[in-house]
Design a protein around this motif. Structure first.
Motif, short mmCIF file in Angstrom:
data_model
loop_
_atom_site.label_atom_id
_atom_site.label_comp_id
_atom_site.label_asym_id
_atom_site.label_seq_id
_atom_site.Cartn_x
_atom_site.Cartn_y
_atom_site.Cartn_z
N ARG A 92 53.78 41.22 15.19
CA ARG A 92 52.49 40.80 14.67
C ARG A 92 51.59 42.02 14.48
N TRP A 93 50.55 41.81 13.68
CA TRP A 93 49.68 42.93 13.34
C TRP A 93 48.99 43.51 14.57
N ARG A 94 48.60 42.67 15.52
CA ARG A 94 47.89 43.19 16.69
C ARG A 94 48.79 44.09 17.54
N TYR A 95 50.07 43.70 17.65
CA TYR A 95 51.01 44.55 18.40
C TYR A 95 51.35 45.81 17.62
N LYS A 96 51.46 45.67 16.31
CA LYS A 96 51.77 46.84 15.48
C LYS A 96 50.65 47.87 15.55
N CYS B 140 53.21 55.20 9.27
CA CYS B 140 52.62 54.87 7.95
C CYS B 140 53.60 54.09 7.10
N GLY B 141 54.89 54.44 7.18
CA GLY B 141 55.91 53.69 6.44
C GLY B 141 56.04 52.26 6.94
N ALA B 142 55.93 52.08 8.27
CA ALA B 142 56.02 50.72 8.83
C ALA B 142 54.85 49.86 8.38
N ILE B 143 53.66 50.42 8.35
CA ILE B 143 52.49 49.66 7.90
C ILE B 143 52.59 49.35 6.41
N LEU B 144 53.02 50.32 5.61
CA LEU B 144 53.17 50.07 4.17
C LEU B 144 54.23 49.01 3.91
N ALA B 145 55.35 49.07 4.65
CA ALA B 145 56.40 48.06 4.47
C ALA B 145 55.94 46.69 4.92
N LYS B 146 55.11 46.65 5.96
CA LYS B 146 54.58 45.37 6.43
C LYS B 146 53.66 44.75 5.39
N SER C 281 53.69 45.32 2.11
CA SER C 281 54.39 45.01 0.85
C SER C 281 55.55 44.04 1.02
N ARG C 282 55.69 43.41 2.17
CA ARG C 282 56.79 42.48 2.37
C ARG C 282 56.65 41.28 1.45
N SER C 283 57.79 40.83 0.92
CA SER C 283 57.77 39.68 0.00
C SER C 283 57.45 38.38 0.71
N LYS C 284 57.36 38.42 2.03
CA LYS C 284 57.00 37.23 2.79
C LYS C 284 55.63 36.72 2.40
N LYS C 285 54.73 37.63 2.08
CA LYS C 285 53.40 37.22 1.65
C LYS C 285 53.43 36.62 0.24
N ARG C 286 54.36 37.09 -0.58
CA ARG C 286 54.49 36.51 -1.93
C ARG C 286 54.92 35.06 -1.83
N ALA C 287 55.69 34.73 -0.79
CA ALA C 287 56.15 33.36 -0.63
C ALA C 287 55.00 32.40 -0.35
N LYS C 288 53.85 32.93 0.12
CA LYS C 288 52.71 32.06 0.40
C LYS C 288 52.13 31.47 -0.88
N THR C 289 52.41 32.10 -2.02
CA THR C 289 51.88 31.60 -3.29
C THR C 289 52.86 30.65 -3.99
N ILE C 290 53.92 30.26 -3.29
CA ILE C 290 54.83 29.23 -3.78
C ILE C 290 54.60 27.99 -2.93
#
Length: 385
Positions: A70-74, A169-175, A177-186
């Motif tokens: 989760r974002w708080r742990y990250k 920085c790569g972990a935050i950018l990958a988090k 840009s994950r396609s999981k958020k794109r699924a919220k618009t379906i």
């Protein structure tokens, strides 16, 4: 007196109303079925009695573990990694200055050349560590050529700082840009419906893409989860049965520009064939629907899923129209009717529908009876004149 009686009656009526609502809430809660997949796609499952050795596998696959946090742990790990490395190297720089006797408490001579200029204590060592790792370079504190240990420590901290920066920085950018958020618009319709479509009894579900960007290579399918008992007496919980969903153009490479109504034909091979309007609520199953596709903007694959339990399958309904054409020639999608259903005349079971079709087909054509033999009878007159 009359006012007191009216007040008492109104309070009693209010208590009866709340008691009835509370009882209905408890009844509804007791009838609520457990889901494996929630409506928004989250899986309701937990793992117990996992061996301690298996937990180290998550540390071996540290990249996926960081992404799934989760974002708080990250953010806690992000801040702790930088602060921890700065403070650790600050201690090392302090140790170097202490061993080389560069600190003011040793009263170094005027001709003394320190390993690091202007380190007077632990605070200044921490500030030098911070400036070195993030390459600020204020120019007040710097390493001299007097100590090989200090030069080696400077190189090591610079390399480790680049690794930490790249990883976090790569972990935050990958988090992000994950396609999981794109699924919220379906989004899927709240209920599934069963009605006739093209002369066949079908289970229909509506799905929509809330963005104008397409999902490339979309594929939709379903799984029916239920508890079955094998002929050997083994009970299989969450037994999976494939459910084939199609649209009029097939289930591969969907043109997902507007909401689609996907349907499953309830034929003799379908697990819904033996169900009827009277018995479907008595069934214990969960229909999980999946939509796989590739995001057009990032080329990342994503999966959207939802589930339907028997109470969410409406028999004898169809979806209300949702697409219209304006006077300007544009196509308009009204999401107010997205999950709205309309009651229609529907056979109360698929078995009856197919039996009715078979009966009508047999009535239209004749059948030869191979057991029927036509025998000729000679008429004789036994009347004598």
């Amino acid at each position: 007196m009359l006012f007191f009686v009216q007040t008492t009656l109104s309070i009693e009526g209010m208590f009866k109303y709340f008691r009835k609502r509370f009882a209905s809430h408890l009844t509804e809660r007791s009838r609520r079925r457990a889901r494996l997949v929630s409506k928004d796609g989250r899986c309701n499952i937990e793992f117990g009695n996992v061996e301690e050795q298996s937990r180290f596998v998550f540390l071996i696959d540290i990249w996926t573990t960081i992404l799934d946090l989760r974002w708080r742990y990250k953010m806690t790990i992000f801040i702790s990694a930088f602060l921890g490395s700065w403070f650790l190297f600050g201690l090392l720089w302090y140790v170097v200055a202490y061993i080389h006797k560069d600190l003011p408490e040793f009263s170094p001579s005027i001709n003394h050349t320190p390993c690091v200029e202007n380190i007077n204590g632990l605070t200044s060592a921490f500030l030098f560590s911070l400036e070195t790792q993030v390459t600020i370079g204020y120019g007040f504190r710097c390493v001299t050529e007097q100590c090989a240990t200090a030069i080696f420590l400077l190189i090591f901290q610079s390399i480790l700082g680049v690794i930490i920066n790249s990883f976090m920085c790569g972990a935050i950018l990958a988090k992000i840009s994950r396609s999981k958020k794109r699924a919220k618009t379906i989004t899927f319709s709240k209920n599934a419906v069963i009605s006739k479509r093209g002369g066949k009894l079908c289970l229909l579900i509506r799905v929509a893409n809330l963005r104008k960007s397409l999902l490339i290579g979309s594929h939709i399918y379903g799984k029916l989860l239920k508890t079955t008992i094998t002929p050997e007496g083994e009970t299989i919980i969450l037994d999976q049965v494939n459910i084939e969903f199609v649209v009029d153009a097939g289930n591969e490479n969907l043109f997902f520009i507007s909401p689609l109504t996907i349907y499953h034909v309830i034929d003799r091979t379908s697990p819904f064939f033996r169900m009827s309007v009277e018995t479907i609520l008595q069934q214990d199953f969960e229909l999980v629907v999946f939509l796989d596709g590739t995001v057009e903007a990032t080329s990342a694959t994503c999966q959207v899923r939802t589930s339907y339990i028997p109470e969410e399958v409406l028999w004898g309904y169809r979806f209300a129209p949702i697409v219209s054409k304006t006077k300007e020639g544009k196509y308009r999608v009204d999401f107010h009717n997205f999950s709205k259903t309309v009651e229609v005349e529907t056979p109360h079971c698929a078995f009856c529908l197919y039996n009715e079709k078979d009966a009508k087909a047999k009535a239209k054509r004749g059948y030869d009876n191979p057991g029927f033999i036509l025998s000729e009878v000679n008429e004789t007159s036994d009347t004598k004149m």
